[in-house]
Design an enzyme around this catalytic site. Sequence first.
Site, PDB file in Angstrom:
ATOM      1  CE  LYS A  71      53.660  42.952  42.230  1.00 41.98           C
ATOM      2  NZ  LYS A  71      54.601  43.279  43.324  1.00 41.98           N
TER       3      LYS A  71
HETATM    4  C1  LIG Z   1      54.280  44.076  44.453  1.00 40.51           C
HETATM    5  C2  LIG Z   1      55.114  43.932  45.672  1.00 40.51           C
HETATM    6  C3  LIG Z   1      54.663  44.360  46.946  1.00 40.51           C
HETATM    7  C4  LIG Z   1      53.359  45.101  47.141  1.00 40.51           C
HETATM    8  O1  LIG Z   1      52.244  44.275  46.954  1.00 40.51           O
HETATM    9  P1  LIG Z   1      50.809  44.922  46.705  1.00 40.51           P
HETATM   10  O2  LIG Z   1      49.912  43.797  46.419  1.00 40.51           O
HETATM   11  O3  LIG Z   1      50.987  45.840  45.503  1.00 40.51           O
HETATM   12  O4  LIG Z   1      50.450  45.686  47.916  1.00 40.51           O
HETATM   13  C5  LIG Z   1      55.467  44.125  48.042  1.00 40.51           C
HETATM   14  N1  LIG Z   1      56.663  43.517  47.908  1.00 40.51           N
HETATM   15  C6  LIG Z   1      57.123  43.100  46.719  1.00 40.51           C
HETATM   16  C7  LIG Z   1      58.455  42.452  46.643  1.00 40.51           C
HETATM   17  C8  LIG Z   1      56.376  43.279  45.550  1.00 40.51           C
HETATM   18  O5  LIG Z   1      56.853  42.868  44.374  1.00 40.51           O
END
Ligand SMILES: *Cc1c(COP(=O)(O)O)cnc(C)c1O
Length: 427
Positions: free
Chosen positions: A107
Site C-alpha cells: 500500500k
Molecule cells: C490491502 C492488502 C491486500 C489486498 O489488496 P487489494 O488491493 O485490497 O486487493 C493484500 N495484501 C496486503 C498485505 C494488503 O495490505
Amino acid sequence: MKYFSTRDNERALTSLADAAFMGLAADGGLFLPERVPQVDMKRVEVLAAKSYADMALYLAQTLFDDVAAEDLERVVRSAYDFPIELRSLDAQTHTLELFHGPTHAFKDFGARFMGQMTGLLNKEGELVILTATSGDTGSAVAHGFYGVEGVRVVILYPDGKVSPLQEAQMTTLGGNIIPLKVRGTFDDCQRMVKSMFRDAALREKVRITSANSINLLRWLPQSFYYFYGYSEWKRRTGRDNPTVVVPSGNYGNLTAGMFARRMGLPIKDFVAASNANDVVPEFLQSEEYRPRASVQTVANAMDVGDPSNFERMMSLVGGDVQALKAELRGFSCSDQQIEQAIAEIYKKYGYLSDPHSAVGYLAAKHYDVDGFYLSTAHAAKFGEVTLRAAGAEPELPQSLAEAVGKPRVATPIEAEEADLKEFLLKM
Ligand SMILES: *Cc1c(COP(=O)(O)O)cnc(C)c1O
C-alpha cells in the site's frame, strides 16, 4: 486528463484535483481516466533497468499529462525512494516483492504517491486528511503524507485493538501526523469520522478530505509496478507474456494491473488469488455476484466480502463477464493451506513468506503459471503466523525495529462525535 464516474453513462468529466479531493464520485461511483494512454514498451524496459523512479516518472507523465513536468518529477522521486525487487525462488517461481517501503506493505506504492500529489494539488490552504483505521491503512496513510506541506493527517484508531507494531508505525512520526486513540472500537472510529464529513458547519471551518483506498491517486500509481515486474521478469527469464498472480481483497491492486494491460503492457492474464473470502473467484465460475459479510482469516488484509473495486473491474471490461473471464482466473484457499504454503516455501527455499503473499504462491502453483506473483507484505509483520507455520520468525526490518523502540505519542479521546469535532476546531 480528466476522469469520469463508473456510474455515469454520460461520462461527464471531472478534473484531477476535484476527483482526488472528492475520492468517491458524487453519484457513489469510482473515478476512471477518460482515456487509456498507450505507452512505448521499449522505453519502459530501458527505464525499468535504470530505476523504478525513472520508469514511474515516464508512466506518470503519460497519465497525468496536465501536471508540470518538474512538479511530477518531484512527486515521483520523493514518493519512490525505496527499493522494489523481483525475487526468483527457482527457475519457475518468481515473486515481485512490494514490501520494501516505509510500512512494509504494497500500500506504500499508492499512499506515498497520493501524499506527494495531494501536497502539490492542494492550493487552497491547510487540508486535514481524516481517517479511521483498524491498523494497516492508518500507517500507510501516515507515512504517505508525512512531511507534506499544507496537509495534516488525523488518524483515529481503537485504543488497545491494533498490534504494537501498527501502533508504533502511526504514533512515532510526529510532525504533521496526529494520532488519536479512541476509547472504543474500529466501528466507533469510523462512525465518528463519517459524522464529521456530514457536518456542514465543521466543514466550513476546517477543510477535511479522506484518503480512501478507492481514491484514484492511490489506485492509478499501483499500475506502475506491473510494468517493473514485467520488465525484470522478461530480462531475467528471456520469456514474454507472463501471467501475473495478485493476492486480492478489495481488488484495487488487481484492477490497477488490468489498467496497465490496457496501457499496452503484454501481460497474458491474471489470477485473482483470494483467501476464504472468495466472492470474485466464485463470480468467475457462477457469473453471479454475491457480496456478503467477510470471514476472518490469517491473511486479514484480504478479508473483504464486498470488494469496492469490483465496480471498476466490471467497468474496465465494459460489463462483459466473458471478457473478464478471458483475462482473469480465480483461486481461493483456506487458512490451513496458507500455513502449509508458508511451511513449504520455507522448507524448499529458506524464504519466509507472509500469509498474503503465500496465497499468491499457492495460486501460482495451482495453475503452474509462467510469470510471477505479487508479494504484498513483509513476513516480519506476521511473525506469529510464520512461527506457528514454519517454526521461524523473520527479523524486523531496521525501520520497523526503530519505530518499535521510539516513544508512542497519541491523544486519548472518547468515542464521541462532539469530542472529535471540538478537537478538529481547536487543532
Ligand atoms: C490491502 C492488502 C491486500 C489486498 O489488496 P487489494 O488491493 O485490497 O486487493 C493484500 N495484501 C496486503 C498485505 C494488503 O495490505
